[in-house]
Design a protein around this motif. Sequence first.
Motif, PDB file in Angstrom:
ATOM      1  N   GLY B  57      11.011   8.441   3.442  1.00  0.00           N
ATOM      2  CA  GLY B  57      10.718   9.801   3.006  1.00  0.00           C
ATOM      3  C   GLY B  57       9.752  10.482   3.959  1.00  0.00           C
ATOM      4  O   GLY B  57       9.431   9.947   5.022  1.00  0.00           O
ATOM      5  N   THR B  58       9.321  11.667   3.549  1.00  0.00           N
ATOM      6  CA  THR B  58       8.436  12.484   4.389  1.00  0.00           C
ATOM      7  C   THR B  58       7.326  13.046   3.518  1.00  0.00           C
ATOM      8  O   THR B  58       7.559  13.428   2.368  1.00  0.00           O
ATOM      9  CB  THR B  58       9.223  13.670   4.987  1.00  0.00           C
ATOM     10  OG1 THR B  58      10.437  13.169   5.545  1.00  0.00           O
ATOM     11  CG2 THR B  58       8.433  14.354   6.070  1.00  0.00           C
ATOM     12  N   ILE B  59       6.153  13.094   4.071  1.00  0.00           N
ATOM     13  CA  ILE B  59       5.021  13.683   3.350  1.00  0.00           C
ATOM     14  C   ILE B  59       4.442  14.798   4.215  1.00  0.00           C
ATOM     15  O   ILE B  59       4.208  14.614   5.405  1.00  0.00           O
ATOM     16  CB  ILE B  59       3.979  12.593   2.975  1.00  0.00           C
ATOM     17  CG1 ILE B  59       2.888  13.153   2.073  1.00  0.00           C
ATOM     18  CG2 ILE B  59       3.361  11.925   4.203  1.00  0.00           C
ATOM     19  CD1 ILE B  59       2.113  12.061   1.343  1.00  0.00           C
ATOM     20  N   GLU B  60       4.278  15.977   3.598  1.00  0.00           N
ATOM     21  CA  GLU B  60       3.773  17.116   4.367  1.00  0.00           C
ATOM     22  C   GLU B  60       2.469  17.616   3.778  1.00  0.00           C
ATOM     23  O   GLU B  60       2.369  17.892   2.587  1.00  0.00           O
ATOM     24  CB  GLU B  60       4.804  18.261   4.373  1.00  0.00           C
ATOM     25  CG  GLU B  60       6.117  17.853   5.006  1.00  0.00           C
ATOM     26  CD  GLU B  60       6.969  19.038   5.449  1.00  0.00           C
ATOM     27  OE1 GLU B  60       6.392  20.046   5.908  1.00  0.00           O
ATOM     28  OE2 GLU B  60       8.198  18.950   5.322  1.00  0.00           O
ATOM     29  N   VAL B  65       3.257  17.037   9.300  1.00  0.00           N
ATOM     30  CA  VAL B  65       4.413  16.358   8.713  1.00  0.00           C
ATOM     31  C   VAL B  65       4.346  14.895   9.154  1.00  0.00           C
ATOM     32  O   VAL B  65       4.172  14.624  10.335  1.00  0.00           O
ATOM     33  CB  VAL B  65       5.736  16.936   9.255  1.00  0.00           C
ATOM     34  CG1 VAL B  65       6.927  16.316   8.540  1.00  0.00           C
ATOM     35  CG2 VAL B  65       5.749  18.446   9.122  1.00  0.00           C
ATOM     36  N   SER B  66       4.479  13.962   8.219  1.00  0.00           N
ATOM     37  CA  SER B  66       4.499  12.542   8.583  1.00  0.00           C
ATOM     38  C   SER B  66       5.634  11.855   7.842  1.00  0.00           C
ATOM     39  O   SER B  66       5.899  12.165   6.684  1.00  0.00           O
ATOM     40  CB  SER B  66       3.187  11.855   8.204  1.00  0.00           C
ATOM     41  OG  SER B  66       2.087  12.516   8.749  1.00  0.00           O
ATOM     42  N   ASP B  67       6.259  10.895   8.502  1.00  0.00           N
ATOM     43  CA  ASP B  67       7.277  10.098   7.822  1.00  0.00           C
ATOM     44  C   ASP B  67       6.617   8.975   7.040  1.00  0.00           C
ATOM     45  O   ASP B  67       5.532   8.518   7.383  1.00  0.00           O
ATOM     46  CB  ASP B  67       8.247   9.501   8.846  1.00  0.00           C
ATOM     47  CG  ASP B  67       9.268  10.529   9.316  1.00  0.00           C
ATOM     48  OD1 ASP B  67       9.346  11.606   8.695  1.00  0.00           O
ATOM     49  OD2 ASP B  67       9.973  10.260  10.298  1.00  0.00           O
ATOM     50  N   LEU B  68       7.294   8.552   5.987  1.00  0.00           N
ATOM     51  CA  LEU B  68       6.840   7.410   5.185  1.00  0.00           C
ATOM     52  C   LEU B  68       7.760   6.241   5.514  1.00  0.00           C
ATOM     53  O   LEU B  68       8.981   6.405   5.505  1.00  0.00           O
ATOM     54  CB  LEU B  68       6.931   7.757   3.691  1.00  0.00           C
ATOM     55  CG  LEU B  68       5.969   8.855   3.228  1.00  0.00           C
ATOM     56  CD1 LEU B  68       6.459   9.475   1.926  1.00  0.00           C
ATOM     57  CD2 LEU B  68       4.566   8.292   3.052  1.00  0.00           C
ATOM     58  N   PHE B  69       7.165   5.081   5.777  1.00  0.00           N
ATOM     59  CA  PHE B  69       7.958   3.950   6.243  1.00  0.00           C
ATOM     60  C   PHE B  69       7.977   2.793   5.256  1.00  0.00           C
ATOM     61  O   PHE B  69       6.985   2.527   4.594  1.00  0.00           O
ATOM     62  CB  PHE B  69       7.405   3.457   7.580  1.00  0.00           C
ATOM     63  CG  PHE B  69       8.018   4.176   8.745  1.00  0.00           C
ATOM     64  CD1 PHE B  69       8.869   3.515   9.614  1.00  0.00           C
ATOM     65  CD2 PHE B  69       7.783   5.523   8.945  1.00  0.00           C
ATOM     66  CE1 PHE B  69       9.460   4.176  10.672  1.00  0.00           C
ATOM     67  CE2 PHE B  69       8.362   6.194  10.005  1.00  0.00           C
ATOM     68  CZ  PHE B  69       9.211   5.517  10.874  1.00  0.00           C
ATOM     69  N   MET B  70       9.119   2.097   5.195  1.00  0.00           N
ATOM     70  CA  MET B  70       9.234   0.917   4.339  1.00  0.00           C
ATOM     71  C   MET B  70       8.360  -0.199   4.900  1.00  0.00           C
ATOM     72  O   MET B  70       8.504  -0.568   6.072  1.00  0.00           O
ATOM     73  CB  MET B  70      10.687   0.429   4.301  1.00  0.00           C
ATOM     74  CG  MET B  70      11.619   1.327   3.520  1.00  0.00           C
ATOM     75  SD  MET B  70      11.187   1.456   1.780  1.00  0.00           S
ATOM     76  CE  MET B  70      12.114   0.063   1.127  1.00  0.00           C
ATOM     77  N   PRO B  71       7.473  -0.748   4.096  1.00  0.00           N
ATOM     78  CA  PRO B  71       6.631  -1.845   4.587  1.00  0.00           C
ATOM     79  C   PRO B  71       7.423  -3.153   4.714  1.00  0.00           C
ATOM     80  O   PRO B  71       7.111  -3.980   5.554  1.00  0.00           O
ATOM     81  CB  PRO B  71       5.553  -1.994   3.522  1.00  0.00           C
ATOM     82  CG  PRO B  71       5.779  -0.916   2.521  1.00  0.00           C
ATOM     83  CD  PRO B  71       7.132  -0.341   2.733  1.00  0.00           C
ATOM     84  N   ILE B  72       8.443  -3.320   3.876  1.00  0.00           N
ATOM     85  CA  ILE B  72       9.293  -4.515   3.932  1.00  0.00           C
ATOM     86  C   ILE B  72      10.732  -4.080   3.636  1.00  0.00           C
ATOM     87  O   ILE B  72      10.961  -2.984   3.130  1.00  0.00           O
ATOM     88  CB  ILE B  72       8.870  -5.600   2.904  1.00  0.00           C
ATOM     89  CG1 ILE B  72       8.901  -5.017   1.478  1.00  0.00           C
ATOM     90  CG2 ILE B  72       7.489  -6.150   3.222  1.00  0.00           C
ATOM     91  CD1 ILE B  72       8.727  -6.063   0.401  1.00  0.00           C
ATOM     92  N   ALA B  73      11.675  -4.938   3.937  1.00  0.00           N
ATOM     93  CA  ALA B  73      13.073  -4.640   3.624  1.00  0.00           C
ATOM     94  C   ALA B  73      13.241  -4.657   2.103  1.00  0.00           C
ATOM     95  O   ALA B  73      12.832  -5.629   1.449  1.00  0.00           O
ATOM     96  CB  ALA B  73      13.987  -5.669   4.274  1.00  0.00           C
TER      97      ALA B  73
END
Lengths: 386, 126
Positions: B57-60, B65-73
């Motif tokens: 996802g994205t957080i603004e 603007v920054s992307d949100l990243f999965m910490p694990i699969a």
Amino acid sequence: MIPHKRVFHTFVALKNKFLKSIIMKDTALAKIHESMGARMVAFAGYNMPVTFEGINIEHETVRKGVGVFDVSHMGEFWVKGHKAFEFVQKVTTNDVAKLTNGRVQYTCFPNGKGGIVDDLLVYMIDEKTYLLVVNAANIDKDWEWCVSQNSMGADLYNASDEISQLAVQGPLALQAMQKLSDTPITDMEYYTFKKLKFAGVADIILSTTGYTGSGGCEIYMANKDAEKIYRAVLEAGEEFGIKPIGLAARDTLRLEMGFCLYGNDISDTTSPIEAGLGWITKFTEGNDFIDREFLQKLKEEGPVRRLRGFEMIDKGIPRQHYEICTSEGEVIGEVTSGTMAPFLHKAIGMGYINTGHNAFDSEVYIKIRNKLLKARIVRLPFYKNK
Amino acid sequence: MNIPDNLKYTKDHEWLKIDGDEALIGITEFAQKELGDIVFIEVETEGESLDAGEAFGTIEAVKTVSDLFMPIAAEVLEFNEELEANPEIVNKDPYGEGWIIKIKFADPSGLDELLDADSYKELVEA
């Protein structure tokens, strides 16, 4: 959080620290800002407060009450002598002959190639004395430009490093500042100024100008008086709920008004005509400014693109450099400024849109993360005061 | 700086609250302060299975603007829909009401890569 953004932030922080030690300039008030909890950033070579309490609350404070900005990074050039008028008339697009003593004019420096060197304010002290107030990021460029265009030999003086400036903005600003002077200021007309005694300091220039659309004034003083006057402003404003405001809210406030920001919405490659600055580009008799012929022709023929404001209909926030498209995805422009407008609770933006696609009320699409999101072209300002 | 002991953290300033093979994910106190007023959170990956490091996802904030990243699969089970109308909850309560997604993971080995509260504290205070 995206790793490269994080790296970027860290990089900027390190770079700021590094630059600060070699070339970063502090305004006379930097230490006070830090003591008040400001988050400081590098901006145009200056160490400036970007936020204090938070952008939304700061924005609202200016819309509803009164806030004070340190804008000492702005540049000031004096133009003096019997060639002063001739010089200012030549280098600016607006008609300086329309100015009278005590009035201020918004204008721009055309760059000789159809673009804009900078936008600025001209203060007419008298027919032999003008003060030009320019953007911080452009001080050196503007100064070199002015010197290079001074064929008539006006007396030019760059006072940027000697003058501090405060912008006290909001519906309660003038009432609050009146406490600091015996000279009437609450009844001053928009875009006028007075030289007055303010907070016990003589010869202060106070103008009813600003970059927020919420009224108020801008105050010019010698650096040595800045701290004393700043503290007096905060104290006088206390009963009105005055707060210090950072550059971040300055940007959202100006964008809600549709005011251009140099470097975003106007630049060396945008003409005043396409930027919607035709109202400060006066083809009156005797106003023989640089690029007059070219700009007059452009105005008559109509530019190929225009700067427009738009509001998002779909959910998304436009940002600088995002593409503006048709519903089919054909690129018809580019976003120059965009944000979530704190007071309007709407995502808004400005950008250049090609002729044939830029009529008011028409729909355009902003490409945000590879999706075409619907927006509507609206008339500026976004925020309508009163 | 509030860094609860019962959570796991990433170098990208996200936290995980692990419950069996599920976890809540949000951003840390440090991250929300860095961002300032959060105005928009977009998560369109509900129901998808993503690898570690993929954007979910994205957080603004007002200015960034920054992307949100999965910490694990893991699979994205749920997006906290409260945040659609009220993204500022992440500023107010980043470890509680401001959780962003709920995930379900098949392979817990990725958890070993995460930081505990002490290690994360070292990271942000360094």
